[in-house]
Design a protein around this motif. Structure first.
Motif, PDB file in Angstrom:
ATOM      1  N   ASP A 178      43.430  41.740  22.117  1.00  0.00           N
ATOM      2  CA  ASP A 178      44.127  41.667  21.901  1.00  0.00           C
ATOM      3  C   ASP A 178      45.576  42.062  22.137  1.00  0.00           C
ATOM      4  N   LEU A 179      45.556  43.164  22.249  1.00  0.00           N
ATOM      5  CA  LEU A 179      47.094  44.322  22.577  1.00  0.00           C
ATOM      6  C   LEU A 179      46.689  45.118  24.114  1.00  0.00           C
ATOM      7  N   THR A 180      45.670  44.636  24.731  1.00  0.00           N
ATOM      8  CA  THR A 180      44.684  44.938  26.445  1.00  0.00           C
ATOM      9  C   THR A 180      45.190  43.522  27.376  1.00  0.00           C
ATOM     10  N   LEU A 181      45.555  43.920  28.470  1.00  0.00           N
ATOM     11  CA  LEU A 181      46.008  43.472  29.188  1.00  0.00           C
ATOM     12  C   LEU A 181      45.391  43.802  30.822  1.00  0.00           C
ATOM     13  N   ALA A 182      44.580  43.068  30.798  1.00  0.00           N
ATOM     14  CA  ALA A 182      44.605  43.428  32.259  1.00  0.00           C
ATOM     15  C   ALA A 182      45.413  42.779  34.148  1.00  0.00           C
ATOM     16  N   THR A 183      45.462  43.455  34.780  1.00  0.00           N
ATOM     17  CA  THR A 183      45.589  42.780  35.998  1.00  0.00           C
ATOM     18  C   THR A 183      44.866  43.771  37.807  1.00  0.00           C
ATOM     19  N   MET A 184      45.134  43.396  38.514  1.00  0.00           N
ATOM     20  CA  MET A 184      44.300  44.327  40.325  1.00  0.00           C
ATOM     21  C   MET A 184      45.682  43.668  40.943  1.00  0.00           C
ATOM     22  N   ASP A 185      45.777  45.060  41.132  1.00  0.00           N
ATOM     23  CA  ASP A 185      47.540  44.607  42.116  1.00  0.00           C
ATOM     24  C   ASP A 185      46.462  46.049  43.309  1.00  0.00           C
ATOM     25  N   HIS A 186      46.198  47.902  42.969  1.00  0.00           N
ATOM     26  CA  HIS A 186      46.513  48.029  43.852  1.00  0.00           C
ATOM     27  C   HIS A 186      45.519  48.009  45.224  1.00  0.00           C
ATOM     28  N   ASN A 187      44.182  47.599  44.669  1.00  0.00           N
ATOM     29  CA  ASN A 187      43.630  46.690  46.480  1.00  0.00           C
ATOM     30  C   ASN A 187      43.549  45.747  47.081  1.00  0.00           C
ATOM     31  N   VAL A 188      44.521  45.182  45.890  1.00  0.00           N
ATOM     32  CA  VAL A 188      44.248  43.533  46.408  1.00  0.00           C
ATOM     33  C   VAL A 188      45.243  43.309  48.108  1.00  0.00           C
ATOM     34  N   PRO A 189      44.911  42.599  49.364  1.00  0.00           N
ATOM     35  CA  PRO A 189      45.375  42.295  50.346  1.00  0.00           C
ATOM     36  C   PRO A 189      46.333  41.446  49.944  1.00  0.00           C
ATOM     37  N   THR A 190      48.013  41.798  50.705  1.00  0.00           N
ATOM     38  CA  THR A 190      48.378  40.691  49.972  1.00  0.00           C
ATOM     39  C   THR A 190      49.073  39.993  50.943  1.00  0.00           C
ATOM     40  N   ASP A 191      47.954  39.729  51.908  1.00  0.00           N
ATOM     41  CA  ASP A 191      47.573  38.397  53.237  1.00  0.00           C
ATOM     42  C   ASP A 191      46.833  37.693  52.912  1.00  0.00           C
ATOM     43  N   ALA A 192      46.253  36.513  53.624  1.00  0.00           N
ATOM     44  CA  ALA A 192      45.004  36.038  53.855  1.00  0.00           C
ATOM     45  C   ALA A 192      43.894  36.546  53.912  1.00  0.00           C
ATOM     46  N   ALA A 193      43.880  37.766  53.885  1.00  0.00           N
ATOM     47  CA  ALA A 193      42.571  38.515  54.330  1.00  0.00           C
ATOM     48  C   ALA A 193      41.835  38.956  53.146  1.00  0.00           C
ATOM     49  N   LYS A 194      40.536  38.884  53.170  1.00  0.00           N
ATOM     50  CA  LYS A 194      39.611  39.817  52.182  1.00  0.00           C
ATOM     51  C   LYS A 194      40.156  41.105  52.193  1.00  0.00           C
ATOM     52  N   PRO A 195      39.130  41.477  50.732  1.00  0.00           N
ATOM     53  CA  PRO A 195      39.157  42.904  50.582  1.00  0.00           C
ATOM     54  C   PRO A 195      38.220  43.236  51.253  1.00  0.00           C
ATOM     55  N   ASP A 196      38.422  44.542  51.281  1.00  0.00           N
ATOM     56  CA  ASP A 196      36.816  45.262  52.022  1.00  0.00           C
ATOM     57  C   ASP A 196      35.473  44.882  50.988  1.00  0.00           C
ATOM     58  N   ASP A 197      34.907  45.276  50.928  1.00  0.00           N
ATOM     59  CA  ASP A 197      33.466  45.510  50.393  1.00  0.00           C
ATOM     60  C   ASP A 197      33.845  46.189  49.167  1.00  0.00           C
ATOM     61  N   ALA A 220      51.961  38.786  45.996  1.00  0.00           N
ATOM     62  CA  ALA A 220      52.014  39.948  44.626  1.00  0.00           C
ATOM     63  C   ALA A 220      50.929  41.255  44.970  1.00  0.00           C
ATOM     64  N   GLY A 221      51.142  42.736  45.204  1.00  0.00           N
ATOM     65  CA  GLY A 221      50.548  43.462  44.676  1.00  0.00           C
ATOM     66  C   GLY A 221      51.124  44.988  45.150  1.00  0.00           C
ATOM     67  N   CYS A 222      50.309  46.274  45.179  1.00  0.00           N
ATOM     68  CA  CYS A 222      51.371  47.624  45.970  1.00  0.00           C
ATOM     69  C   CYS A 222      51.129  47.667  46.636  1.00  0.00           C
ATOM     70  N   SER A 223      50.410  46.991  47.744  1.00  0.00           N
ATOM     71  CA  SER A 223      50.363  47.102  49.414  1.00  0.00           C
ATOM     72  C   SER A 223      50.907  48.414  49.847  1.00  0.00           C
ATOM     73  N   MET A 224      51.351  48.395  50.860  1.00  0.00           N
ATOM     74  CA  MET A 224      51.990  49.118  51.312  1.00  0.00           C
ATOM     75  C   MET A 224      52.609  51.550  50.423  1.00  0.00           C
ATOM     76  N   CYS A 225      52.434  50.612  49.235  1.00  0.00           N
ATOM     77  CA  CYS A 225      53.017  52.268  48.451  1.00  0.00           C
ATOM     78  C   CYS A 225      52.096  53.233  48.695  1.00  0.00           C
ATOM     79  N   LEU A 226      51.012  52.900  48.150  1.00  0.00           N
ATOM     80  CA  LEU A 226      49.843  53.452  48.613  1.00  0.00           C
ATOM     81  C   LEU A 226      48.086  54.105  49.125  1.00  0.00           C
ATOM     82  N   GLY A 227      48.356  52.730  50.273  1.00  0.00           N
ATOM     83  CA  GLY A 227      47.705  52.785  50.866  1.00  0.00           C
ATOM     84  C   GLY A 227      45.853  52.737  51.043  1.00  0.00           C
TER      85      GLY A 227
END
Lengths: 204, 468
Positions: free
Chosen positions: B60-79, B407-414
């Motif tokens: 109840d004090l823990t919250l998760a999201t996905m941001d670093h890896n996720v594509p920010t366009d319609a593309a699928k994440p790599d394997d 939304a995502g980290c996108s081009m901040c970290l490659g």
């Protein structure tokens, strides 16, 4: 974590300050979900340059990395410590370390050895000239020695940290011994602090 | 307060309120009020729990999201990325942790969604396996990045052992000159203290300039505390903080709101409380900054020129500047305004909130990105994106020739599909200009959203006022 009592070995001289963890391991190597196998990512971008010191065969098998100030700045990725360990390193000698890297290193069984900048420079020059120079880090006795240079310094790690390294302690196990303290704290925490309902039962 | 009572800082007050256990010769054991989790630094931690048959102590004090890896366009994440994303979904299900996955309207960059949901509040201890956790200090919390072993420790115990840090006061006073933003305040500070200048300290940002910043501006400043080497950065909570929080989904309500306010108002640093270190900055001396090198301390005002490494007296810095110029393909003496870019990125946990998008859109309205230049705007969260679309900002960006992303980290970290090509030069609102940060061989220059937008139009580094 495996215990680290004493490390003696040859060193790799990386004469650069502010080495960030993006250089230690670029982000494209962070997608694995295991804790091992990160050696191929170690300094991956820099290693593409044939003249990079880590490509020099005279330093193959080094277990000590000697580096400039503020080593490990930037990203919190523990993968940087894992990559160094997987690459055969057990000790990093530098004038200073970035806070998060230092703490990740200690939890990986990688000993961050802080020495005065002048001493680090002396060791760096010696190792550059003679890759056979041995560095001896005795965690148990709390000493750092470079016998060929006559260096014998106190290891700048407090007793608690040293004993965790020497015994290879499971820190979570240690903390769980204080479960009663944690529960007591939880009982006196303000009730208005935010909480998340279990997944799937709505917000709040 | 009696004259003999100890005078303490904001950081010390929050720290003391979270000590679960203190023992001579050991780090303090601190309680964690909020643990944010994302896909990249958590899988090994959950594995560790499984192997030791441990549970998450406080889902109840823990919250998760996905941001670093996720594509920010319609593309699928790599394997490989897909595996990491699936691992987070599985881990959250197994351990009962709330997750905002891709496609959820609350998904976004972890440091954008915490404050936006009202989860980030004053006086908390907040951790996340990400160095930019310092962002949350803008609310008067102690918030810092941790490694994966520590993530596992917090999941299992809701506590973290920490040695008491030193404190540093950075006081910025005076009115900001035109076109100088919160981003320039923090770039100016890092240019003064260097990338290791804050090592071992919690910084408290103080002074009239900081008070005059919005919550989003304060988040931008605190976000880059880690770029100055600090463990964390904080701003004492005030009416600006309370107004931001009131009514947000996780903010206290009714009588709880009043109780919380009483608590939060007690958090300010006592007058004349001693800090271990102090720095004063005159806001009137600040200008919009552009980094020229490969760390965030290597910055110059936009009116300046690329420095000559030979003019630096410190040997290590001189050597670093030489290497940086070689990597960045820049010559000493070139005016910053003469440097042409190939790409512009507006996004990241530093500058992807609604005010950042508004500032950039205000520059872009009725203008167009210089031809041949690639321009990307990536909102910090699904909610920021929704709000921007309600305000019609997406149209302004698209009409100007920007790609409007999710939304995502996108081009901040490659580490997702948004990367620079080798040799490409980018004006970026993100936080790190390290070698290869935005993609192998990519060259990054950190700037504010307004400068990024003006640069997109001009093709070379520019202020909005340069476009008139």
């Amino acid at each position: 974590m495996d215990p680290v009592k004493r490390v003696r070995g040859r060193a790799l001289p990386l004469d650069r300050a502010d080495v960030d963890t993006d250089q230690v391991i670029p982000s494209s190597y962070l997608k694995r979900i295991g804790r091992t196998g990160f050696a191929d990512g170690l300094f991956a971008a820099w290693r593409r340059d044939a003249s990079f010191v880590a490509n020099d065969p005279r330093y193959a098998g080094a277990s000590v990395l000697v580096a400039g100030a503020n080593f490990g700045c930037g990203s919190s990725r523990e993968h940087a410590a894992w990559a160094l360990r997987d690459g055969g390193f057990t000790v990093i000698v530098a004038p200073s370390f970035a806070d998060i890297f230092r703490s990740n290193a200690l939890r990986t069984g990688l000993v961050p050895v802080r020495l005065d900048a002048a001493l680090v420079t002396r060791i760096m020059r010696a190792v550059e000239q003679d890759p056979a120079v041995e560095i001896d880090v005795d965690v148990e006795a709390g000493r750092v020695r470079v016998p060929s240079l006559g260096i014998d310094e106190r290891l700048d790690l407090d007793d608690f940290t040293r004993s965790c390294l020497v015994q290879g302690l499971d820190e979570i196990g240690l903390t769980l011994r204080h479960d009663a303290d944690i529960a007591a704290y939880e009982a006196r925490r303000p009730a208005w602090r935010p909480r998340i309902a279990p997944a799937g039962t709505g917000r709040g | 307060m009696s004259p003999t009572a100890p005078r303490t800082t904001l950081a010390q007050k929050v720290w003391e309120r979270h000590v679960v256990r203190r023992a001579e010769g050991e780090p303090d054991l601190l309680y964690v009020d909020l643990h944010l989790v994302h896909e990249v630094t958590s899988p090994q931690a959950f594995d560790g729990l499984r192997m030791a048959h441990r549970k998450v102590r406080r889902p109840d004090l823990t919250l998760a999201t996905m941001d670093h890896n996720v594509p920010t366009d319609a593309a699928k994440p790599d394997d490989v990325a897909q595996k990491q994303i699936e691992a987070l979904v599985r881990n959250c299900q197994e351990f009962g942790v709330r997750l905002y996955p891709m496609g959820s309207p609350d998904q976004g960059i972890v440091h954008v969604i915490g404050p936006q949901l009202g989860f980030t509040q004053p006086g908390m201890v907040i951790v996340c396996g990400d160095s930019h956790t310092s962002t949350h200090g803008a609310f008067g919390s102690i918030a810092f990045g941790i490694g994966t072993s520590e993530v596992e420790h917090v999941l299992a115990t809701q506590t973290i052992p920490q040695a008491r840090p030193r404190t540093m006061a950075i006081t910025v006073d005076g009115a900001l000159p035109p076109e100088v933003s919160a981003k320039d305040v923090i770039l100016g500070i890092i240019a003064r203290i260097g990338v290791g200048g804050g090592q071992g300290t919690i910084v408290e940002y103080r002074g009239s300039t900081i008070r005059g910043l919005s919550m989003e501006g304060r988040m931008t400043v605190c976000n880059m505390s880690i770029e100055g080497g600090a463990r964390a950065g904080m701003v004492a909570p005030d009416d600006v903080t309370f107004a931001y929080l009131e009514g947000r989904p996780f903010a206290p309500r009714g009588a709880d709101w009043e109780r919380a306010l009483d608590d939060w108002r007690s958090l300010a640093t006592d007058e004349e409380a001693p800090f271990d270190r102090a720095l004063r900055v005159d806001a009137r001396e600040l200008r919009p900054y552009v980094t020229w090198g490969t760390n965030p301390g290597q910055a110059q005002t936009i009116d300046g020129a690329v420095p000559d490494p030979d003019s630096l007296t410190d040997g290590a810095r001189r050597e670093a500047a030489r290497r940086a110029l070689a990597y960045q393909a820049l010559r000493p003496g070139v005016p910053i305004r003469d440097i042409a870019v190939d790409a512009v990125f507006i996004g990241s946990c530093t500058n992807a909130r609604i005010e950042d998008l508004r500032a950039a859109a205000a520059v872009l309205a009725g203008r167009h990105v210089r031809s041949g230049l690639r321009a990307l705007v990536v909102p910090g969260s699904g909610r920021v994106k929704e709000q921007a679309e309600r305000e019609g900002l997406d149209r302004v960006f698209r009409d100007a020739g920007f790609e409007w992303r999710s939304a995502g980290c996108s081009m901040c970290l490659g580490m997702n599909p948004d990367v620079l090509r080798p040799g490409e030069r980018c004006a970026s609102t993100s936080n790190r200009n390290f070698e290869g940060r935005q993609g192998p061989g990519g060259r990054t220059h950190l700037v504010s959203p307004a400068v990024a937008a003006a640069t997109a139009v001009k093709g070379t580094f520019a202020l909005p006022s340069d476009l008139r």
